[in-house]
Write a protein that holds these residues in place. Structure first.
Motif, short mmCIF file in Angstrom:
data_model
loop_
_atom_site.label_atom_id
_atom_site.label_comp_id
_atom_site.label_asym_id
_atom_site.label_seq_id
_atom_site.Cartn_x
_atom_site.Cartn_y
_atom_site.Cartn_z
N ILE A 1 0.84 -1.20 0.00
CA ILE A 1 0.00 0.00 0.00
C ILE A 1 0.87 1.25 0.00
O ILE A 1 0.59 2.21 -0.73
CB ILE A 1 -0.97 -0.01 1.20
CG1 ILE A 1 -2.01 -1.11 1.00
CG2 ILE A 1 -1.65 1.33 1.37
CD1 ILE A 1 -2.88 -1.36 2.20
N ASP B 1 0.97 4.11 -2.92
CA ASP B 1 0.57 5.47 -2.58
C ASP B 1 1.59 6.52 -3.03
O ASP B 1 1.24 7.69 -3.14
CB ASP B 1 0.35 5.60 -1.06
CG ASP B 1 -1.03 5.13 -0.66
OD1 ASP B 1 -1.89 5.00 -1.55
OD2 ASP B 1 -1.24 4.90 0.54
N SER B 2 2.80 6.11 -3.29
CA SER B 2 3.81 7.08 -3.71
C SER B 2 3.58 7.45 -5.19
O SER B 2 3.00 6.69 -5.95
CB SER B 2 5.21 6.48 -3.55
OG SER B 2 5.41 5.46 -4.50
N ARG C 1 2.42 4.82 -8.23
CA ARG C 1 1.23 5.01 -9.07
C ARG C 1 1.60 5.04 -10.55
O ARG C 1 0.89 4.49 -11.39
CB ARG C 1 0.54 6.31 -8.68
CG ARG C 1 -0.39 6.15 -7.49
CD ARG C 1 -1.16 7.42 -7.29
NE ARG C 1 -0.23 8.47 -6.92
CZ ARG C 1 -0.23 9.12 -5.78
NH1 ARG C 1 -1.15 8.86 -4.89
NH2 ARG C 1 0.65 10.03 -5.50
#
Length: 65
Positions: free
Chosen positions: A2, A6-7, A11
Protein backbone atom coordinates in the motif's frame (compact mmCIF):
# COMPACT_ATOMS: atom_id res chain seq x y z
CA UNK A 1 2.50 -2.69 -0.91
CA UNK A 2 0.00 0.00 0.00
CA UNK A 3 2.83 2.39 0.85
CA UNK A 4 4.51 1.65 -2.48
CA UNK A 5 1.32 2.24 -4.45
CA UNK A 6 0.57 5.47 -2.58
CA UNK A 7 3.81 7.08 -3.71
CA UNK A 8 3.87 9.02 -7.00
CA UNK A 9 6.46 6.62 -8.43
CA UNK A 10 4.35 3.60 -7.44
CA UNK A 11 1.23 5.01 -9.07
CA UNK A 12 3.17 5.76 -12.24
CA UNK A 13 4.56 2.22 -12.44
CA UNK A 14 1.20 0.59 -11.61
CA UNK A 15 -0.53 2.71 -14.25
CA UNK A 16 1.68 1.15 -16.95
CA UNK A 17 0.55 -2.33 -15.95
CA UNK A 18 -3.02 -2.09 -17.26
CA UNK A 19 -2.32 -1.60 -20.98
CA UNK A 20 0.46 -4.18 -21.11
CA UNK A 21 -0.52 -7.53 -19.60
CA UNK A 22 -3.84 -7.22 -17.82
CA UNK A 23 -6.09 -7.35 -20.93
CA UNK A 24 -4.57 -10.62 -22.18
CA UNK A 25 -5.00 -12.35 -18.83
CA UNK A 26 -8.53 -10.97 -18.52
CA UNK A 27 -9.46 -12.25 -21.99
CA UNK A 28 -8.11 -15.69 -21.21
CA UNK A 29 -9.91 -15.84 -17.87
CA UNK A 30 -13.23 -14.37 -18.98
CA UNK A 31 -13.73 -15.22 -22.66
CA UNK A 32 -12.13 -18.67 -22.61
CA UNK A 33 -13.31 -19.44 -19.05
CA UNK A 34 -9.90 -20.66 -17.95
CA UNK A 35 -9.81 -19.81 -14.26
CA UNK A 36 -7.29 -22.26 -12.84
CA UNK A 37 -4.21 -24.22 -13.81
CA UNK A 38 -4.88 -27.96 -13.65
CA UNK A 39 -1.31 -29.22 -13.54
CA UNK A 40 0.69 -29.43 -10.33
CA UNK A 41 4.28 -28.29 -9.98
CA UNK A 42 5.96 -25.20 -11.36
CA UNK A 43 7.25 -26.80 -14.57
CA UNK A 44 3.91 -28.41 -15.38
CA UNK A 45 1.98 -25.22 -14.60
CA UNK A 46 4.33 -23.17 -16.80
CA UNK A 47 3.85 -25.65 -19.62
CA UNK A 48 0.07 -25.46 -19.28
CA UNK A 49 0.15 -21.65 -19.24
CA UNK A 50 2.34 -21.59 -22.37
CA UNK A 51 -0.13 -23.92 -24.11
CA UNK A 52 -3.04 -21.68 -23.10
CA UNK A 53 -1.20 -18.62 -24.43
CA UNK A 54 -0.29 -20.39 -27.67
CA UNK A 55 -3.90 -21.37 -28.31
CA UNK A 56 -4.95 -17.81 -27.47
CA UNK A 57 -2.54 -16.47 -30.10
CA UNK A 58 -3.61 -19.09 -32.68
CA UNK A 59 -7.25 -18.16 -32.16
CA UNK A 60 -6.38 -14.49 -32.73
CA UNK A 61 -4.58 -15.37 -35.99
CA UNK A 62 -7.47 -17.61 -37.10
CA UNK A 63 -10.06 -14.90 -36.47
CA UNK A 64 -8.05 -12.32 -38.41
CA UNK A 65 -7.44 -14.55 -41.42
Amino acid sequence: MIAKLDSPRGRKIYKKRAPSIEPVVAQIKHNRRIRTISRRGLTAAEGEWKLICATHNLLKIYRLA
